[in-house]
Design a protein around this motif. Structure first.
Motif, PDB file in Angstrom:
ATOM      1  N   SER A  68      -1.493 -11.202   1.857  1.00 40.54           N
ATOM      2  CA  SER A  68      -1.635  -9.775   1.308  1.00 40.54           C
ATOM      3  C   SER A  68      -2.401  -9.007   2.485  1.00 40.54           C
ATOM      4  O   SER A  68      -3.225  -9.648   3.153  1.00 40.54           O
ATOM      5  CB  SER A  68      -2.393  -9.734  -0.106  1.00 40.54           C
ATOM      6  OG  SER A  68      -1.751 -10.520  -0.941  1.00 40.54           O
ATOM      7  N   PHE A  69      -2.258  -7.503   2.378  1.00 41.28           N
ATOM      8  CA  PHE A  69      -2.664  -6.744   3.191  1.00 41.28           C
ATOM      9  C   PHE A  69      -2.276  -5.213   2.733  1.00 41.28           C
ATOM     10  O   PHE A  69      -1.319  -5.001   2.042  1.00 41.28           O
ATOM     11  CB  PHE A  69      -2.212  -7.030   4.870  1.00 41.28           C
ATOM     12  CG  PHE A  69      -0.678  -6.496   4.961  1.00 41.28           C
ATOM     13  CD1 PHE A  69       0.132  -5.513   5.035  1.00 41.28           C
ATOM     14  CD2 PHE A  69       0.074  -7.798   4.627  1.00 41.28           C
ATOM     15  CE1 PHE A  69       1.375  -5.572   5.254  1.00 41.28           C
ATOM     16  CE2 PHE A  69       1.649  -7.882   4.854  1.00 41.28           C
ATOM     17  CZ  PHE A  69       2.201  -6.653   4.921  1.00 41.28           C
ATOM     18  N   TYR A  70      -3.164  -4.068   3.623  1.00 42.57           N
ATOM     19  CA  TYR A  70      -2.975  -2.964   2.868  1.00 42.57           C
ATOM     20  C   TYR A  70      -1.977  -2.182   3.884  1.00 42.57           C
ATOM     21  O   TYR A  70      -2.307  -2.202   5.029  1.00 42.57           O
ATOM     22  CB  TYR A  70      -4.531  -2.290   2.825  1.00 42.57           C
ATOM     23  CG  TYR A  70      -5.010  -2.753   1.490  1.00 42.57           C
ATOM     24  CD1 TYR A  70      -4.774  -2.167   0.602  1.00 42.57           C
ATOM     25  CD2 TYR A  70      -6.013  -3.773   1.275  1.00 42.57           C
ATOM     26  CE1 TYR A  70      -5.367  -2.558  -0.597  1.00 42.57           C
ATOM     27  CE2 TYR A  70      -6.843  -4.042   0.298  1.00 42.57           C
ATOM     28  CZ  TYR A  70      -6.500  -3.521  -0.804  1.00 42.57           C
ATOM     29  OH  TYR A  70      -7.141  -3.779  -1.826  1.00 42.57           O
ATOM     30  N   GLY A  71      -1.192  -1.369   3.469  1.00 48.01           N
ATOM     31  CA  GLY A  71      -0.505  -0.481   4.096  1.00 48.01           C
ATOM     32  C   GLY A  71      -0.961   1.009   4.020  1.00 48.01           C
ATOM     33  O   GLY A  71      -1.952   1.282   3.325  1.00 48.01           O
ATOM     34  N   ASP A  90      -6.451  -8.848   9.530  1.00 49.47           N
ATOM     35  CA  ASP A  90      -6.210  -7.927   8.418  1.00 49.47           C
ATOM     36  C   ASP A  90      -5.437  -8.210   7.203  1.00 49.47           C
ATOM     37  O   ASP A  90      -5.148  -7.482   6.453  1.00 49.47           O
ATOM     38  CB  ASP A  90      -5.095  -6.824   8.953  1.00 49.47           C
ATOM     39  CG  ASP A  90      -5.869  -5.947  10.186  1.00 49.47           C
ATOM     40  OD1 ASP A  90      -7.043  -5.985  10.389  1.00 49.47           O
ATOM     41  OD2 ASP A  90      -5.163  -5.367  10.946  1.00 49.47           O
ATOM     42  N   THR A  91      -5.426  -9.788   7.145  1.00 50.83           N
ATOM     43  CA  THR A  91      -4.605 -10.296   5.812  1.00 50.83           C
ATOM     44  C   THR A  91      -5.595 -11.316   5.145  1.00 50.83           C
ATOM     45  O   THR A  91      -6.475 -11.736   5.778  1.00 50.83           O
ATOM     46  CB  THR A  91      -3.580 -10.924   6.584  1.00 50.83           C
ATOM     47  OG1 THR A  91      -3.870 -12.201   7.161  1.00 50.83           O
ATOM     48  CG2 THR A  91      -2.485 -10.315   7.250  1.00 50.83           C
ATOM     49  N   LYS A 113       6.094   1.004   1.511  1.00 51.23           N
ATOM     50  CA  LYS A 113       5.078   1.377   0.534  1.00 51.23           C
ATOM     51  C   LYS A 113       3.751   1.329   1.304  1.00 51.23           C
ATOM     52  O   LYS A 113       3.623   0.492   1.874  1.00 51.23           O
ATOM     53  CB  LYS A 113       5.255   0.136  -0.563  1.00 51.23           C
ATOM     54  CG  LYS A 113       5.487  -1.154  -0.129  1.00 51.23           C
ATOM     55  CD  LYS A 113       5.928  -2.036  -1.394  1.00 51.23           C
ATOM     56  CE  LYS A 113       6.132  -3.276  -0.833  1.00 51.23           C
ATOM     57  NZ  LYS A 113       6.547  -4.259  -1.981  1.00 51.23           N
ATOM     58  N   SER A 114       3.082   2.167   0.764  1.00 55.22           N
ATOM     59  CA  SER A 114       1.451   2.168   1.036  1.00 55.22           C
ATOM     60  C   SER A 114       0.615   1.181  -0.053  1.00 55.22           C
ATOM     61  O   SER A 114       1.271   0.648  -1.373  1.00 55.22           O
ATOM     62  CB  SER A 114       1.016   3.509   1.102  1.00 55.22           C
ATOM     63  OG  SER A 114       0.965   4.130  -0.237  1.00 55.22           O
ATOM     64  N   GLY A 115      -0.738   0.970   0.180  1.00 59.62           N
ATOM     65  CA  GLY A 115      -1.346   0.448  -0.676  1.00 59.62           C
ATOM     66  C   GLY A 115      -1.369  -1.066  -0.681  1.00 59.62           C
ATOM     67  O   GLY A 115      -0.976  -1.731   0.603  1.00 59.62           O
ATOM     68  N   LEU A 116      -1.617  -2.002  -1.547  1.00 57.27           N
ATOM     69  CA  LEU A 116      -1.394  -3.490  -1.308  1.00 57.27           C
ATOM     70  C   LEU A 116      -0.274  -4.061  -1.160  1.00 57.27           C
ATOM     71  O   LEU A 116       0.613  -3.765  -2.124  1.00 57.27           O
ATOM     72  CB  LEU A 116      -2.387  -4.210  -2.394  1.00 57.27           C
ATOM     73  CG  LEU A 116      -2.608  -5.774  -2.093  1.00 57.27           C
ATOM     74  CD1 LEU A 116      -3.302  -6.066  -0.868  1.00 57.27           C
ATOM     75  CD2 LEU A 116      -2.979  -6.098  -3.379  1.00 57.27           C
ATOM     76  N   ILE A 117       0.083  -4.705  -0.154  1.00 54.54           N
ATOM     77  CA  ILE A 117       1.471  -5.324   0.050  1.00 54.54           C
ATOM     78  C   ILE A 117       1.437  -6.777   0.011  1.00 54.54           C
ATOM     79  O   ILE A 117       0.529  -7.277   0.868  1.00 54.54           O
ATOM     80  CB  ILE A 117       2.061  -4.951   1.347  1.00 54.54           C
ATOM     81  CG1 ILE A 117       2.262  -3.291   1.436  1.00 54.54           C
ATOM     82  CG2 ILE A 117       3.543  -5.613   1.419  1.00 54.54           C
ATOM     83  CD1 ILE A 117       2.653  -2.854   2.960  1.00 54.54           C
ATOM     84  N   SER A 118       2.050  -7.631  -0.656  1.00 50.55           N
ATOM     85  CA  SER A 118       1.991  -9.056  -0.927  1.00 50.55           C
ATOM     86  C   SER A 118       3.297  -9.699  -0.414  1.00 50.55           C
ATOM     87  O   SER A 118       4.466  -9.106  -1.197  1.00 50.55           O
ATOM     88  CB  SER A 118       1.657  -9.425  -2.144  1.00 50.55           C
ATOM     89  OG  SER A 118       0.091  -9.190  -2.534  1.00 50.55           O
TER      90      SER A 118
END
Length: 419
Positions: A141-144, A132-133, A83-88
């Protein structure tokens, strides 16, 4: 260990009718008759700098020996990166550090703190860079999107187990020692160091620590040859100066031949009344005088005395040093178990003008300044200051030519003879 057989007495003899020998022809002839003259021995890899490998070396282990993290961050399963966007993801308790691997398994939705060099945990194949987190309340959390496998080093990424890493005949460098250490190679088989004995000749020659009498000169050849041979990685024995007395020369040559693998002399090798060296070697049925079309140099004696090869170099220091590099060094490499030397050369613009006649190949003392090649002010074989000034050769072919400033010439750095 078994020692290779000695050279045959007639190995250096040129074909009938040969008068002048071109440099390349002389080198090809030398190459065809040269062979390894030394035994082998076991040695710790860490102590092998400058030694010649007597067997191929294969990696004992892969390098890296396991997949590991290239950065500080979080180890995750790449399924979480679809998935793209914010990943937690949930931060697991514990960590993976260099030398302290994590004993658990990473599953989808989990993240484990990991540090540079740490073994990748089971189930993890990607590392998210710490910078990046954002972490809070046991969540990171970080962005994909982020590419699977990022910030990791694979098992065997550099070298795979059992891969050939160093070939037989290679002279060991510091980088080679690091490579062997990184792949678990601790003991290797190398050739024993080639033992080379050196002489100067002539009643007029004295050591530099002696006050000269009328007609005497300081010996520059032995110090020059000693330093060259030592720099090339050979064991050198300085046998001193041979006086112009046939019995003395025969006694000293016989003594030296029992202690070394190769003998190198300079001077006293012509056909004059006091040039006893050639007469002694001729008596031994092993003499070959090669009149080589080279400047500086020309006559080069090659012989076998009591089974040991003998190089008789010219007496002028510049010629002696040049012939040692151009002719002796490639053969010495083979004698020591290494490969025939083909010195590295470059085409560079000349910062000089020069005209030469056809007939002899010329090796001019030279050096590079501001991307161009300068040559020494004099071509005299006795101008020893040029040896100190120079950092390489300009190699000019046998045919007639004129060099103008800016035209490319062949430059061979002296460092090329270190291989």
């Amino acid at each position: 260990m078994k020692k290779p057989p000695p050279l045959k007495n007639d190995c250096f003899v040129l074909p009938q009718g040969t008068k002048w020998t071109l440099v390349d022809d002389a080198l090809e002839r030398l190459k065809s008759v040269s062979k390894c003259l030394v035994e082998t021995e076991k040695l710790s890899a860490k102590d092998a700098i400058g030694r010649v490998l007597a067997a191929n070396i294969h990696a004992g282990f892969s390098s890296p020996p396991h997949a590991n993290s290239a950065v500080d961050g979080y180890a995750i399963n790449s399924k979480d990166l679809k998935k793209s966007g914010l990943i937690s993801l949930t931060i697991l308790p514990g960590r993976a550090a260099a030398g302290h691997p994590y004993s658990g398994e990473i599953t989808e939705g989990d993240a484990l703190p990991i540090y540079t060099g740490a073994k990748m945990p089971i189930g993890a194949d990607t590392v998210i860079l710490q910078e990046d987190t954002v972490s809070e309340n046991s969540k990171v959390s970080f962005y994909g999107p982020i590419k699977a496998g990022s910030n990791t080093r694979d098992l065997g990424e550099d070298v795979e187990e059992n891969t050939l890493i160093l070939p037989k005949g290679r002279r060991i460098t510091p980088g080679d020692i690091a490579l062997m250490a990184s792949t678990g190679v601790s003991s290797i088989t190398v050739y024993s160091r080639l033992k080379v004995g050196i002489f100067s000749t002539g009643d007029e020659v004295i050591n530099s620590d002696v006050d000269p009498s009328a007609g005497q000169v300081f010996d520059a050849n032995r110090p020059l040859l000693y330093s060259l041979l030592d720099e090339w990685g050979f064991d050198v024995i300085d046998f001193g100066i041979l006086r112009d007395n046939r019995k003395h020369i025969e006694t000293e040559l016989a003594k030296a031949s029992g202690q070394v693998d190769v003998i190198i002399t300079s001077g006293g090798a012509s056909a004059g009344q006091e040039d006893h060296m050639s007469a002694i070697l001729t008596k031994n049925d092993s003499l070959a005088v090669w009149r080589i079309a080279v400047k500086p140099g020309r006559p080069l004696i090659l012989a076998v005395y009591n089974g040991k090869p003998v190089f008789g170099l010219p007496g002028n220091p510049v010629a002696a040093g040049t012939c040692a590099m151009v002719f002796a060094k490639p053969a010495l490499n083979v004698f020591s178990g290494s490969n025939w030397l083909e010195p590295l050369s470059f085409e560079l613009p000349a910062n000089f003008s020069k005209s030469k006649k056809a007939g002899r190949r010329e090796f001019l003392r030279a050096r590079i300044r501001n991307g161009k090649v300068d040559i020494f002010k004099s071509e005299g074989s006795g101008r020893i200051s040029g040896l100190s000034w120079a950092e390489g050769f300009v190699d000019l072919p046998e045919h007639e030519l004129s060099v103008m400033p800016g035209e490319n010439v062949k430059y061979i750095p002296f460092s090329s003879y270190l291989d």
